[in-house]
Design an enzyme around this catalytic site. Structure first.
Site, PDB file in Angstrom:
ATOM      1  N   LYS A  54       0.978  -1.390  -0.061  1.00  0.00           N
ATOM      2  CA  LYS A  54      -0.021   0.000  -0.070  1.00  0.00           C
ATOM      3  C   LYS A  54       0.911   1.169   0.006  1.00  0.00           C
ATOM      4  O   LYS A  54       0.642   2.111  -0.738  1.00  0.00           O
ATOM      5  CB  LYS A  54      -0.674  -0.142   1.247  1.00  0.00           C
ATOM      6  N   GLN A  98      -5.395  -1.728   9.336  1.00  0.00           N
ATOM      7  CA  GLN A  98      -5.314  -2.811   8.954  1.00  0.00           C
ATOM      8  C   GLN A  98      -5.752  -3.612   9.673  1.00  0.00           C
ATOM      9  O   GLN A  98      -5.632  -3.938  10.947  1.00  0.00           O
ATOM     10  CB  GLN A  98      -3.807  -3.121   8.717  1.00  0.00           C
ATOM     11  N   ASP A 121     -11.672   2.772   3.428  1.00  0.00           N
ATOM     12  CA  ASP A 121     -12.204   1.022   3.446  1.00  0.00           C
ATOM     13  C   ASP A 121     -13.792   0.794   3.255  1.00  0.00           C
ATOM     14  O   ASP A 121     -14.096  -0.035   2.911  1.00  0.00           O
ATOM     15  CB  ASP A 121     -11.845   0.376   4.911  1.00  0.00           C
TER      16      ASP A 121
END
Ligand code: GUN
Length: 296
Positions: A54, A98, A121
Site C-alpha cells: 500500500k 489494517q 475502506d
C-alpha cells in the site's frame, strides 16, 4: 466455450495511471496532495506485506503516505487517540486500519472512530448505511474493483442476474448492494444455501467470495456467464505452495464467457481502488469534482 480472461493486473495499472494523472492535476491546479494514513498494529506477516504494498503504491501515484506501526500490545485508548489525531489532520484524506487487529482490540469500535469521510475502506457503519440506502458513500475497495471490471466488460449491468456467493461485510454484502445499485437482480448465496449449484447456474454474473479453495466448479457456471473470483487461498498441491481462488479455474473457464484469474484478477484491483477512494475523499473534502469512473 473458452472464457475471455479479465486481466485485473492490467486494469489496475490503468486505474492507478488515471489516479496518478488526477493527483498531478490536483497538485498543479489546487496545490493539494491527497494523503493516506495506514495504521498497522502488531507484526502479522501477511498484514506487513499488504501495508508495504500500500505504501509503495501510494507513493507511486504521487500521494502522501503516512505509516503508523504500533506494537501488538498497544492499548485501545492509544489507538483511538491516534485515530482522533488522524481525523483532525488536514494532510490526511484517507485512513485505513489494517485488519485483523490483535484480539484485545475491538475492531468495530476502532473502525467506527474513523471520520466516515476519511474511511477509505468503507467499513464505518455510516458508510455501510449510506451504501445500503443508495446514497453517496465510501465504498469497500474489493467490491468496487469488481464493479469496475464488470462495468468495463458488460457496459450496462441493468437487468442481469447476479449471484454473489459469500455474505461477508467486507465483500459479499457490499458487492450485492453495488450490483443492486446498477439494477442487477441480485441473489446472495452462502454456505447454507440449498442447491447452491442450481442457484449459481442462474447467474449472468457470478461473484465468488467464500474463502474456500476452488469450491465453484464448471458445472455450477451458466454457459457464457461472467465469473469474478475474489478468493485468494494458499494451498499445497504436489508438494508445492500454490495460490488458488474460490473458483476451479480450468472447469469454469471452459464454460464461462469471461473470468478473472487468481492471481492477477481481483487482487490488484483492491489497492488500485484504495488509491481511487483516497483521491475521491480528497476531492470531496475540498469541494472539488470527483474523479469520473473511479467511484460507484
Ligand atoms: N485486511 C485484509 N484486507 C483488508 C482490507 O481490505 N482493509 C483492511 N483495513 N484490512 C484488511
Amino acid at each position: 466455450m473458452t472464457a475471455k480472461v479479465i486481466d485485473g493486473k492490467a486494469f489496475a495499472a490503468k486505474v492507478r495511471a488515471e489516479v496518478a494523472a488526477h493527483v498531478a492535476r490536483l497538485q498543479e491546479e489546487n496545490g493539494l496532495t491527497p494523503g493516506l494514513a495506514v495504521v498497522l498494529v502488531g507484526e502479522d506477516p501477511a498484514s506487513q506485506v499488504y501495508v508495504r504494498n500500500k505504501h509503495a503504491s501510494t507513493i507511486e501515484v504521487g500521494m502522501a503516505s503516512f505509516e503508523h506501526r504500533l506494537p501488538a500490545e498497544t492499548s485501545e485508548a492509544t489507538l483511538l487517540s491516534l485515530i482522533d489525531q488522524l481525523n483532525a489532520d488536514p494532510k490526511v484524506h484517507g485512513i485505513l486500519v489494517q485488519l485483523p487487529l490483535p484480539g484485545h482490540l475491538n475492531s468495530e469500535l476502532v473502525i467506527n472512530r474513523i471520520d466516515p469521510a476519511k474511511d477509505v475502506d468503507g467499513f464505518h457503519i455510516s458508510n455501510v448505511g449510506l451504501l445500503g440506502t443508495g446514497q453517496k458513500s465510501m465504498v469497500p475497495c474489493t467490491p468496487l474493483g469488481c464493479l469496475m471490471m464488470l462495468r468495463d466488460h458488460h457496459g450496462k449491468l441493468a437487468g442481469l442476474n447476479a449471484v454473489v456467493v459469500g455474505r461477508s461485510n467486507i465483500v459479499g454484502k457490499p458487492m450485492a448492494q453495488l450490483l443492486l445499485g446498477d439494477s442487477c437482480t441480485v441473489t446472495i448465496a452462502h454456505s447454507r444455501t440449498k442447491d447452491l449449484a442450481e442457484v449459481c447456474r442462474r447467474a449472468d454474473i457470478l461473484v465468488a467470495a467464500v474463502g474456500r479453495p476452488e469450491m465453484i466448479t464448471g458445472d455450477m457456471v451458466r454457459p457464457g456467464a461472467t465469473v469474478i473470483d475474489v478468493g485468494i487461498n494458499r494451498i499445497e498441491r504436489d508438494g508445492k505452495a500454490k495460490l488458488v481462488g474460490d473458483v476451479h479455474y480450468e472447469s469454469a473457464a471452459a464454460v464461462a464467457g469471461a473470468i478473472t484469474p487468481v492471481p492477477g484478477g481481483v487482487g490488484p484491483m483492491t489497492i488500485a481502488c484504495l488509491l481511487a477512494n483516497t483521491l475521491t475523499a480528497c476531492c470531496r473534502a475540498n469541494g472539488l469534482a470527483e474523479p469520473k469512473g473511479l467511484t460507484a
